[in-house]
Write a protein that holds these residues in place. Sequence first.
Motif, PDB file in Angstrom:
ATOM      1  N   LYS A 102       0.835  -1.206   0.000  1.00 20.10           N
ATOM      2  CA  LYS A 102       0.000   0.000   0.000  1.00 20.10           C
ATOM      3  C   LYS A 102       0.867   1.253   0.000  1.00 20.10           C
ATOM      4  N   GLU A 103       1.920   1.267   0.817  1.00 24.27           N
ATOM      5  CA  GLU A 103       2.813   2.426   0.837  1.00 24.27           C
ATOM      6  C   GLU A 103       3.443   2.633  -0.544  1.00 24.27           C
ATOM      7  N   ALA A 104       3.921   1.570  -1.151  1.00 30.29           N
ATOM      8  CA  ALA A 104       4.533   1.683  -2.484  1.00 30.29           C
ATOM      9  C   ALA A 104       3.519   2.179  -3.509  1.00 30.29           C
ATOM     10  N   TYR A 122      -5.251  -6.765  -5.634  1.00 28.74           N
ATOM     11  CA  TYR A 122      -6.107  -6.858  -4.448  1.00 28.74           C
ATOM     12  C   TYR A 122      -5.878  -5.662  -3.526  1.00 28.74           C
ATOM     13  N   VAL A 123      -4.616  -5.359  -3.238  1.00 32.45           N
ATOM     14  CA  VAL A 123      -4.309  -4.239  -2.342  1.00 32.45           C
ATOM     15  C   VAL A 123      -4.834  -2.932  -2.931  1.00 32.45           C
ATOM     16  N   ALA A 124      -4.629  -2.715  -4.214  1.00 35.38           N
ATOM     17  CA  ALA A 124      -5.087  -1.478  -4.852  1.00 35.38           C
ATOM     18  C   ALA A 124      -6.603  -1.346  -4.813  1.00 35.38           C
ATOM     19  N   GLY A 125      -7.303  -2.454  -5.016  1.00 38.88           N
ATOM     20  CA  GLY A 125      -8.756  -2.387  -5.120  1.00 38.88           C
ATOM     21  C   GLY A 125      -9.521  -2.585  -3.833  1.00 38.88           C
ATOM     22  N   GLU A 126      -8.936  -3.304  -2.884  1.00 43.39           N
ATOM     23  CA  GLU A 126      -9.689  -3.708  -1.690  1.00 43.39           C
ATOM     24  C   GLU A 126      -9.212  -3.077  -0.390  1.00 43.39           C
ATOM     25  N   ILE A 127      -7.990  -2.591  -0.353  1.00 47.01           N
ATOM     26  CA  ILE A 127      -7.449  -2.032   0.890  1.00 47.01           C
ATOM     27  C   ILE A 127      -7.521  -0.507   0.799  1.00 47.01           C
ATOM     28  N   PRO A 128      -8.317   0.115   1.658  1.00 44.53           N
ATOM     29  CA  PRO A 128      -8.410   1.579   1.611  1.00 44.53           C
ATOM     30  C   PRO A 128      -7.078   2.243   1.976  1.00 44.53           C
ATOM     31  N   ASP A 129      -6.867   3.427   1.446  1.00 41.71           N
ATOM     32  CA  ASP A 129      -5.664   4.187   1.777  1.00 41.71           C
ATOM     33  C   ASP A 129      -5.736   4.621   3.236  1.00 41.71           C
ATOM     34  N   PRO A 130      -4.776   4.217   4.062  1.00 42.43           N
ATOM     35  CA  PRO A 130      -4.764   4.695   5.448  1.00 42.43           C
ATOM     36  C   PRO A 130      -4.579   6.217   5.450  1.00 42.43           C
ATOM     37  N   PRO A 131      -5.450   6.960   6.136  1.00 40.25           N
ATOM     38  CA  PRO A 131      -5.398   8.425   6.064  1.00 40.25           C
ATOM     39  C   PRO A 131      -4.044   9.029   6.438  1.00 40.25           C
ATOM     40  N   PHE A 132      -3.429   8.555   7.524  1.00 33.18           N
ATOM     41  CA  PHE A 132      -2.141   9.141   7.897  1.00 33.18           C
ATOM     42  C   PHE A 132      -1.078   8.817   6.860  1.00 33.18           C
ATOM     43  N   LEU A 133      -1.010   7.573   6.443  1.00 34.59           N
ATOM     44  CA  LEU A 133      -0.001   7.181   5.459  1.00 34.59           C
ATOM     45  C   LEU A 133      -0.151   8.002   4.183  1.00 34.59           C
ATOM     46  N   LYS A 134      -1.378   8.188   3.755  1.00 34.36           N
ATOM     47  CA  LYS A 134      -1.629   8.997   2.553  1.00 34.36           C
ATOM     48  C   LYS A 134      -1.126  10.426   2.767  1.00 34.36           C
TER      49      LYS A 134
END
Length: 184
Positions: free
Chosen positions: A19-21, A93-105
């Motif tokens: 997700k970070e990448a 899967y990560v791109a489509g199913e895991i929401p962006d964590p607000p702080f990380l974003k």
Amino acid sequence: MEQNMNEQKLIQNVIEQIKEAQLKLGAEKEVIRLYFPMASMNAILGTNYTDEQKMLAALRTNTVFDTTVLGRLKFFIHEGRFEVRVPAEGAEYVAGEIPDPPFLKAIVELFAHHHSLTIEEICACFAQFDKTYHCEKMTPGTDFDYAVYFDDAEYDAYYYCVKMEMGHTIYHRFTKEDYQMLID
């Protein structure tokens, strides 16, 4: 001797790294390769292997890794580190199913748009989420100037180690266990 592994913690760590990448570089349906030193792999899995080949065999024969939400994870040793290979479907899967964590974003966007950040600007980003974050000056020789992190893992469980050098500011995220190994 077979050791119990915390497979789900490794899978979650892999998801968080992907997700970070993706926040930094964009999401592509491609094979992802992540690399872990043995000490980090032991910390994540809750194991205490001392032999790379035994750990590799245990990872490869663990059937939990055959059917994860990311697909079948494969394991290799590459230049003294463990490679975790995630199939392209896992990145999708990560791109489509895991929401962006607000702080990380927020922190990724901050670093993406400002190349010579001050520690005050970085801390302001943390403060937007929780006023009780920590910012510690690191001991000389650790390769970083500051460590910034939250007590509350709800916002983010990682330690952000910051380096300011020649007009550029960078960060590297560490798990709590890896951060402890870094400073010890």
